[in-house]
Scaffold this active site. Structure first.
Site, PDB file in Angstrom:
ATOM      1  N   LYS A  65      31.153  43.055  42.420  1.00  0.00           N
ATOM      2  CA  LYS A  65      31.565  42.018  41.458  1.00  0.00           C
ATOM      3  C   LYS A  65      31.173  40.603  41.893  1.00  0.00           C
ATOM      4  O   LYS A  65      30.926  39.747  41.048  1.00  0.00           O
ATOM      5  CB  LYS A  65      33.070  42.074  41.216  1.00  0.00           C
ATOM      6  CG  LYS A  65      33.491  43.251  40.351  1.00  0.00           C
ATOM      7  CD  LYS A  65      34.977  43.200  40.031  1.00  0.00           C
ATOM      8  CE  LYS A  65      35.371  44.411  39.212  1.00  0.00           C
ATOM      9  NZ  LYS A  65      36.784  44.402  38.834  1.00  0.00           N
ATOM     10  N   ASP A 101      37.811  40.957  33.085  1.00  0.00           N
ATOM     11  CA  ASP A 101      39.038  41.435  33.741  1.00  0.00           C
ATOM     12  C   ASP A 101      40.228  40.526  33.425  1.00  0.00           C
ATOM     13  O   ASP A 101      41.315  40.998  33.110  1.00  0.00           O
ATOM     14  CB  ASP A 101      38.844  41.471  35.262  1.00  0.00           C
ATOM     15  CG  ASP A 101      38.178  42.760  35.733  1.00  0.00           C
ATOM     16  OD1 ASP A 101      38.232  43.766  35.005  1.00  0.00           O
ATOM     17  OD2 ASP A 101      37.602  42.746  36.839  1.00  0.00           O
ATOM     18  N   GLY A 128      40.076  40.112  44.765  1.00  0.00           N
ATOM     19  CA  GLY A 128      39.331  39.740  43.562  1.00  0.00           C
ATOM     20  C   GLY A 128      40.171  39.781  42.304  1.00  0.00           C
ATOM     21  O   GLY A 128      40.089  38.876  41.451  1.00  0.00           O
TER      22      GLY A 128
END
Ligand code: NAP
Length: 267
Positions: A65, A101, A128
């Site tokens: 990511k 997200d 994250g």
């Protein structure tokens, strides 16, 4: 036929192929979604192949990511602020990165809580997912605190985003508790008390755990026993997948179809 897929290592157990393929089928989109399990040493070559037409879009999961951002032509401002991309759109070899997200997380919360403005939200974790949570909650006007096993990481995150922070022992009650650590994945024997005491937990109104394997985590189980409202991790997964589908196809995603696939695959 358009090609999409999940980039990760490992990636084989992802729910994304089942969910996205069912959505394509429901709307008769001429596309298919597969798995790109790519070792780190092959990432640069793989991205080259994507630019050459291997895929029209990607979902991105661990451990890529952050690192994938280096290879993209452009990264949306919110994804850049979070420091992570979980969605790539390939427009004729020009790769653009997005983060869905935090949008998924906020939607999962808003569908239960309503407006997040002025609500006191406590984020557990400093990885994250916690970065996405802090960014998203702040963007919705919540009053945010972030707390982590390694307090120094939470304090650094708190300073960067201008919120409160500390170690797990510093957590006090609030409106929303948002669990973003990987504790249940790293340690199958971990209990709620490894994160938060029942005494502090009962001071919250709504508890969300973003982990969906297991779907009913020890935290969700305890929160339900205490009579708190709960949100399980598949709601975030669903909403982030919906935004991905819409970025790739420009069409409104078939939410009920995607919800059913998730329900059939998780218990
Ligand atoms: P990450 O960057 O590796 O961060 C892991 C975090 O968990 C760190 O804060 C770490 O604390 C903490 N942690 C790990 N083991 C712990 C333990 N035994 N006790 C207390 N804290 C512990 O991971 P991430 O990318 O943020 O992902 C976190 C979780 O979110 C994963 O389980 C992932 O599957 C899930 N997730 C779900 C969705 C969804 O759509 N629902 C989306 C993204 C991620 P330290 O700093 O002290 O090590």
């Amino acid at each position: 036929m358009k090609q999409y897929g999940i980039l990760g290592y490992p990636a084989k157990h992802s729910l994304s192929p089942a969910v996205q393929n069912a959505a394509f089928k429901a709307l008769s989109v001429d596309a298919q979604y597969g798995v790109f399990e790519v070792p780190m040493a092959e990432l640069a070559d793989f991205i080259g192949e994507v630019k050459g037409g291997l895929a029209d879009g990607l979902s991105v999961t661990a451990p890529y990511k952050e690192v994938v951002m280096e290879y993209l032509s452009e990264v949306a401002g919110d994804a850049r602020a979070i420091g992570a991309v979980n969605t790539v759109v390939n427009n004729g070899g020009v790769l653009s990165g997005y983060n869905t997200d935090y949008i998924g997380m906020n939607k999962a919360l808003v569908e239960v809580v309503g407006s997040l403005k002025g609500r006191r939200a406590v984020v557990l974790g400093a990885g994250g997912a916690a970065r996405a949570a802090v960014y998203g909650l702040k963007a919705e006007g919540a009053e945010v605190g972030v707390y982590n096993r390694t307090a120094s990481k939470a304090l650094a995150l708190a300073e960067e985003f201008g919120v409160e922070g500390g170690g797990l022992d510093d957590v006090r009650g609030g409106d929303i508790l948002l669990q973003t650590t990987s504790i249940w994945m790293d340690d199958v024997d971990a209990g709620v008390e490894d994160l938060i005491s029942e005494e502090v937990l009962r001071e919250f109104e709504v508890v969300m755990d973003i982990v969906y394997k297991p779907l009913i985590t020890p935290l969700i189980e305890t929160a339900r026993r205490l009579g708190l409202r709960t949100i399980t991790g598949e709601r975030m997964f669903l909403h982030q997948a919906i935004v991905q589908f819409e970025l790739w196809t420009g069409q409104r995603a078939p939410m009920e179809v995607m919800e059913k696939v998730l329900a059939d695959n998780l218990s």
